[in-house]
Design a protein around this motif. Structure first.
Motif, PDB file in Angstrom:
ATOM      1  N   TRP A 182       0.810  -1.215   0.000  1.00  7.81           N
ATOM      2  CA  TRP A 182       0.000   0.000   0.000  1.00  7.81           C
ATOM      3  C   TRP A 182       0.851   1.277   0.000  1.00  7.81           C
ATOM      4  CZ3 TRP A 182      -2.575  -2.232   4.890  1.00  7.81           C
ATOM      5  CH2 TRP A 182      -3.375  -3.326   4.535  1.00  7.81           C
ATOM      6  N   GLY A 183       2.031   1.193  -0.562  1.00  3.32           N
ATOM      7  CA  GLY A 183       2.909   2.351  -0.567  1.00  3.32           C
ATOM      8  C   GLY A 183       3.593   2.612   0.754  1.00  3.32           C
ATOM      9  N   LEU A 184       3.452   1.696   1.705  1.00  4.56           N
ATOM     10  CA  LEU A 184       4.066   1.842   3.026  1.00  4.56           C
ATOM     11  C   LEU A 184       5.081   0.745   3.231  1.00  4.56           C
ATOM     12  CD1 LEU A 184       0.805   2.501   5.086  1.00  4.56           C
ATOM     13  CD2 LEU A 184       2.446   4.217   4.334  1.00  4.56           C
ATOM     14  N   GLU A 185       6.022   1.011   4.133  1.00  2.00           N
ATOM     15  CA  GLU A 185       7.017   0.005   4.468  1.00  2.00           C
ATOM     16  C   GLU A 185       7.518   0.233   5.885  1.00  2.00           C
ATOM     17  OE1 GLU A 185      10.406   0.253   1.951  1.00  2.00           O
ATOM     18  OE2 GLU A 185      10.604   2.426   2.136  1.00  2.00           O
ATOM     19  N   GLY A 186       8.149  -0.780   6.436  1.00  2.00           N
ATOM     20  CA  GLY A 186       8.740  -0.654   7.760  1.00  2.00           C
ATOM     21  C   GLY A 186       7.706  -0.411   8.845  1.00  2.00           C
ATOM     22  N   ASN A 187       8.051   0.469   9.781  1.00  2.00           N
ATOM     23  CA  ASN A 187       7.176   0.743  10.910  1.00  2.00           C
ATOM     24  C   ASN A 187       5.888   1.454  10.504  1.00  2.00           C
ATOM     25  OD1 ASN A 187       8.702  -0.355  13.094  1.00  2.00           O
ATOM     26  ND2 ASN A 187      10.113   1.375  12.958  1.00  2.00           N
ATOM     27  N   GLY A 188       5.935   2.232   9.424  1.00  2.00           N
ATOM     28  CA  GLY A 188       4.706   2.860   8.936  1.00  2.00           C
ATOM     29  C   GLY A 188       3.663   1.822   8.549  1.00  2.00           C
ATOM     30  N   LEU A 189       4.106   0.760   7.889  1.00  2.00           N
ATOM     31  CA  LEU A 189       3.200  -0.317   7.504  1.00  2.00           C
ATOM     32  C   LEU A 189       2.702  -1.069   8.732  1.00  2.00           C
ATOM     33  CD1 LEU A 189       1.842  -2.114   5.395  1.00  2.00           C
ATOM     34  CD2 LEU A 189       3.986  -3.407   5.220  1.00  2.00           C
ATOM     35  N   LYS A 190       3.589  -1.346   9.679  1.00  2.00           N
ATOM     36  CA  LYS A 190       3.178  -2.092  10.870  1.00  2.00           C
ATOM     37  C   LYS A 190       2.175  -1.302  11.705  1.00  2.00           C
ATOM     38  CE  LYS A 190       6.418  -5.721  11.944  1.00  2.00           C
ATOM     39  NZ  LYS A 190       7.131  -6.396  13.035  1.00  2.00           N
ATOM     40  N   ILE A 191       2.418  -0.018  11.877  1.00  2.00           N
ATOM     41  CA  ILE A 191       1.495   0.806  12.666  1.00  2.00           C
ATOM     42  C   ILE A 191       0.135   0.867  11.987  1.00  2.00           C
ATOM     43  CG2 ILE A 191       1.033   3.179  13.401  1.00  2.00           C
ATOM     44  CD1 ILE A 191       4.003   3.473  13.990  1.00  2.00           C
ATOM     45  N   THR A 192       0.118   0.994  10.662  1.00  2.00           N
ATOM     46  CA  THR A 192      -1.156   1.023   9.932  1.00  2.00           C
ATOM     47  C   THR A 192      -1.924  -0.273  10.108  1.00  2.00           C
ATOM     48  OG1 THR A 192      -0.182   2.511   8.284  1.00  2.00           O
ATOM     49  CG2 THR A 192      -2.205   1.370   7.676  1.00  2.00           C
ATOM     50  N   VAL A 193      -1.219  -1.401  10.002  1.00  2.00           N
ATOM     51  CA  VAL A 193      -1.876  -2.701  10.165  1.00  2.00           C
ATOM     52  C   VAL A 193      -2.366  -2.886  11.601  1.00  2.00           C
ATOM     53  CG1 VAL A 193      -1.518  -5.204  10.084  1.00  2.00           C
ATOM     54  CG2 VAL A 193      -0.600  -3.752   8.274  1.00  2.00           C
ATOM     55  N   LEU A 194      -1.574  -2.448  12.579  1.00  2.00           N
ATOM     56  CA  LEU A 194      -2.002  -2.537  13.971  1.00  2.00           C
ATOM     57  C   LEU A 194      -3.277  -1.734  14.214  1.00  2.00           C
ATOM     58  CD1 LEU A 194       1.327  -2.292  16.034  1.00  2.00           C
ATOM     59  CD2 LEU A 194      -0.260  -4.206  15.982  1.00  2.00           C
ATOM     60  N   VAL A 195      -3.316  -0.529  13.677  1.00  2.00           N
ATOM     61  CA  VAL A 195      -4.505   0.320  13.841  1.00  2.00           C
ATOM     62  C   VAL A 195      -5.720  -0.354  13.214  1.00  2.00           C
ATOM     63  CG1 VAL A 195      -5.570   2.504  13.149  1.00  2.00           C
ATOM     64  CG2 VAL A 195      -3.237   2.480  14.044  1.00  2.00           C
ATOM     65  N   PHE A 196      -5.545  -0.921  12.024  1.00  2.00           N
ATOM     66  CA  PHE A 196      -6.675  -1.565  11.347  1.00  2.00           C
ATOM     67  C   PHE A 196      -7.151  -2.793  12.119  1.00  2.00           C
ATOM     68  CE2 PHE A 196      -8.224  -4.875   8.450  1.00  2.00           C
ATOM     69  CZ  PHE A 196      -9.336  -4.214   7.928  1.00  2.00           C
ATOM     70  N   ILE A 197      -6.221  -3.630  12.568  1.00  2.00           N
ATOM     71  CA  ILE A 197      -6.611  -4.855  13.270  1.00  2.00           C
ATOM     72  C   ILE A 197      -7.347  -4.521  14.570  1.00  2.00           C
ATOM     73  CG2 ILE A 197      -5.722  -6.865  14.514  1.00  2.00           C
ATOM     74  CD1 ILE A 197      -3.496  -7.043  12.460  1.00  2.00           C
ATOM     75  N   ILE A 198      -6.744  -3.656  15.384  1.00  2.00           N
ATOM     76  CA  ILE A 198      -7.362  -3.317  16.672  1.00  2.00           C
ATOM     77  C   ILE A 198      -8.681  -2.592  16.464  1.00  2.00           C
ATOM     78  CG2 ILE A 198      -7.050  -2.078  18.839  1.00  2.00           C
ATOM     79  CD1 ILE A 198      -4.032  -2.418  18.488  1.00  2.00           C
ATOM     80  N   GLY A 199      -8.679  -1.623  15.548  1.00  2.00           N
ATOM     81  CA  GLY A 199      -9.894  -0.841  15.325  1.00  2.00           C
ATOM     82  C   GLY A 199     -11.036  -1.653  14.760  1.00  2.00           C
ATOM     83  N   PHE A 200     -10.750  -2.557  13.840  1.00  2.00           N
ATOM     84  CA  PHE A 200     -11.817  -3.330  13.204  1.00  2.00           C
ATOM     85  C   PHE A 200     -12.385  -4.380  14.157  1.00  2.00           C
ATOM     86  CE2 PHE A 200     -13.253  -6.947  10.583  1.00  2.00           C
ATOM     87  CZ  PHE A 200     -14.265  -6.302   9.881  1.00  2.00           C
ATOM     88  N   PHE A 201     -11.525  -5.095  14.861  1.00  2.00           N
ATOM     89  CA  PHE A 201     -12.010  -6.197  15.691  1.00  2.00           C
ATOM     90  C   PHE A 201     -12.549  -5.731  17.037  1.00  2.00           C
ATOM     91  CE2 PHE A 201      -9.510  -8.587  12.644  1.00  2.00           C
ATOM     92  CZ  PHE A 201     -10.298  -9.711  12.444  1.00  2.00           C
ATOM     93  N   TYR A 202     -12.275  -4.474  17.428  1.00  2.00           N
ATOM     94  CA  TYR A 202     -12.859  -3.946  18.654  1.00  2.00           C
ATOM     95  C   TYR A 202     -14.124  -3.126  18.405  1.00  2.00           C
ATOM     96  CZ  TYR A 202      -9.180  -5.326  21.927  1.00  2.00           C
ATOM     97  OH  TYR A 202      -8.346  -6.055  22.727  1.00  2.00           O
ATOM     98  N   CYS A 203     -14.510  -2.962  17.133  1.00  2.00           N
ATOM     99  CA  CYS A 203     -15.702  -2.167  16.834  1.00  2.00           C
ATOM    100  C   CYS A 203     -16.993  -2.772  17.391  1.00  2.00           C
ATOM    101  CB  CYS A 203     -15.822  -1.923  15.332  1.00  2.00           C
ATOM    102  SG  CYS A 203     -16.213  -3.402  14.359  1.00  2.00           S
ATOM    103  N   PRO A 204     -17.118  -4.113  17.551  1.00  2.00           N
ATOM    104  CA  PRO A 204     -18.372  -4.626  18.128  1.00  2.00           C
ATOM    105  C   PRO A 204     -18.655  -4.136  19.539  1.00  2.00           C
ATOM    106  CG  PRO A 204     -17.182  -6.392  17.031  1.00  2.00           C
ATOM    107  CD  PRO A 204     -16.276  -5.221  17.062  1.00  2.00           C
ATOM    108  N   TYR A 205     -17.612  -3.831  20.316  1.00  2.00           N
ATOM    109  CA  TYR A 205     -17.841  -3.330  21.670  1.00  2.00           C
ATOM    110  C   TYR A 205     -18.573  -1.991  21.628  1.00  2.00           C
ATOM    111  CZ  TYR A 205     -14.521  -6.944  23.043  1.00  2.00           C
ATOM    112  OH  TYR A 205     -13.891  -8.154  23.240  1.00  2.00           O
ATOM    113  N   VAL A 206     -18.201  -1.139  20.684  1.00  2.00           N
ATOM    114  CA  VAL A 206     -18.923   0.128  20.505  1.00  2.00           C
ATOM    115  C   VAL A 206     -20.264  -0.128  19.834  1.00  2.00           C
ATOM    116  CG1 VAL A 206     -18.812   2.433  19.482  1.00  2.00           C
ATOM    117  CG2 VAL A 206     -16.731   1.359  20.341  1.00  2.00           C
ATOM    118  N   GLY A 207     -20.279  -1.024  18.839  1.00  2.00           N
ATOM    119  CA  GLY A 207     -21.507  -1.276  18.088  1.00  2.00           C
ATOM    120  C   GLY A 207     -22.640  -1.793  18.952  1.00  2.00           C
ATOM    121  N   ARG A 208     -22.351  -2.647  19.909  1.00  2.03           N
ATOM    122  CA  ARG A 208     -23.411  -3.193  20.760  1.00  2.03           C
ATOM    123  C   ARG A 208     -23.986  -2.113  21.678  1.00  2.03           C
ATOM    124  NH1 ARG A 208     -21.308  -8.919  23.050  1.00  2.03           N
ATOM    125  NH2 ARG A 208     -23.539  -9.256  23.418  1.00  2.03           N
TER     126      ARG A 208
END
Length: 331
Positions: A182-208
């Motif tokens: 996605w045009g990212l590499e290194g820590n920029g890519l890891k931080i982006t993936v971390l944000v997506f994983i945590i944000g997406f899989f924790y959304c049900p707590y807010v959704g409920r």
């Protein structure tokens, strides 16, 4: 019995010294947000948590500019045979140049690296929380407002996300990441993936939470009045329902941030967080355990762990205060 005394109209005017101060002004009402703000200001514990959060954010952004370079090695300060600094309290290497000492193997400034690690942790946790709130509001709001098959599909999808083994999935996914995507590499890519994983899989707590509140709000009189006036579903949801969801969303987002801080620290502790030389609080704890720092240089383990503890505690205190201020019935 004395006769009544006739008094002229001007004599009925009260003397200035008997007029209650401020009675001549019009009484102004307070909005619900103003009342909540007054309650929050009276909660000294919550205010203390808010000040601690502001201090952490400011220190993590500005502090490294006034401290030694966190990537400069000071091997002359290290006892290589014992893997610990030569001097300082409890072999920490503390001095006026290094306020919290140095790392036991590299001699890099510990305070500067802790502040940068705090910046990374706050960035990941806050960004992931915003993503969770955005997705959770959309899913929970639509499920609660429309009901029927929409509610069934969205609710089962959120249940599936809650049952997903998130920690194992995060370790597996981050472990197989390519060097560039996605045009990212290194820590920029890891931080982006971390944000997506945590944000997406924790959304049900807010959704409920949002779904439950929306189920209640859609039956209220002001929503029925908007329908009777011919308002569209979009107008009703965004103008009538969503503003009444701000209070629970703010409270739950504040309580979700410390959970994300701990999750990011856990991933870094397991070695699947950001890459060196970028500091991470969890990675520091991992290195401290690997070096048996609790025997040789105990403060190298204490300071990163204490930073995580203070950050989580501050957000929890603020979240509890916001909950009490926005919903006094929860006391």
């Amino acid at each position: 019995m004395t006769a009544p005394v006739e008094v002229s109209g001007s004599d009925f005017e009260a003397h200035p010294e008997v007029v209650v101060k401020g009675m001549g002004k019009a009484i102004q009402g307070r909005s619900l947000w103003e009342i909540a703000w007054l309650r929050l200001r009276r909660d000294k514990v919550a205010v203390g948590g808010a000040f601690a959060i502001v201090a952490l954010v400011v220190a993590s952004i500005v502090g490294p500019w006034f401290l030694p370079d966190p990537n400069v090695f000071n091997q002359d300060m290290i006892d290589t045979s014992m893997l610990r600094p030569k001097e300082g309290w409890l072999h920490s290497g503390m001095s006026w140049d290094h306020l919290l000492g140095v790392e036991p193997t590299t001699g890099r400034d510990l305070l500067a690296r802790i502040l940068i690690g705090t910046r990374v942790s706050l960035l990941v946790s806050i960004a992931a929380t915003l993503l969770s709130v955005a997705i959770g509001v959309v899913m929970g709001g639509f499920a609660g407002y429309f009901g029927g098959w929409v509610d069934t599909v969205v609710s089962r999808f959120m249940d599936a996300l809650l049952a997903f083994p998130l920690l194992l999935f995060a370790i597996a996914l981050i472990g197989i990441l390519p060097r560039q995507m996605w045009g990212l590499e290194g820590n920029g890519l890891k931080i982006t993936v971390l944000v997506f994983i945590i944000g997406f899989f924790y959304c049900p707590y807010v959704g409920r939470i949002v779904r439950g509140q929306t189920l209640s709000l859609r039956e209220r009189e002001f929503v029925d009045a908007a329908r009777a006036l011919g308002a569209s579903h979009t107008h009703i949801f965004f103008k009538e329902v969503l503003p009444n969801l701000f209070a629970p969303i703010i409270v739950y987002a504040t309580l979700l941030i410390p959970t994300n801080i701990l999750f990011e620290a856990s991933l870094s502790f397991l070695g699947v967080g950001v890459n060196a030389p970028l500091p991470s609080l969890g990675l520091m704890l991992n290195e401290a355990v690997a070096l048996n720092a609790y025997e040789n240089a105990p403060l190298y383990m204490v300071f990163p762990g204490l930073t995580i503890f203070l950050a989580v505690l501050a957000f929890n205190l603020l979240g509890d205060g916001l909950r009490d201020a926005l919903d006094p019935r929860s006391r």
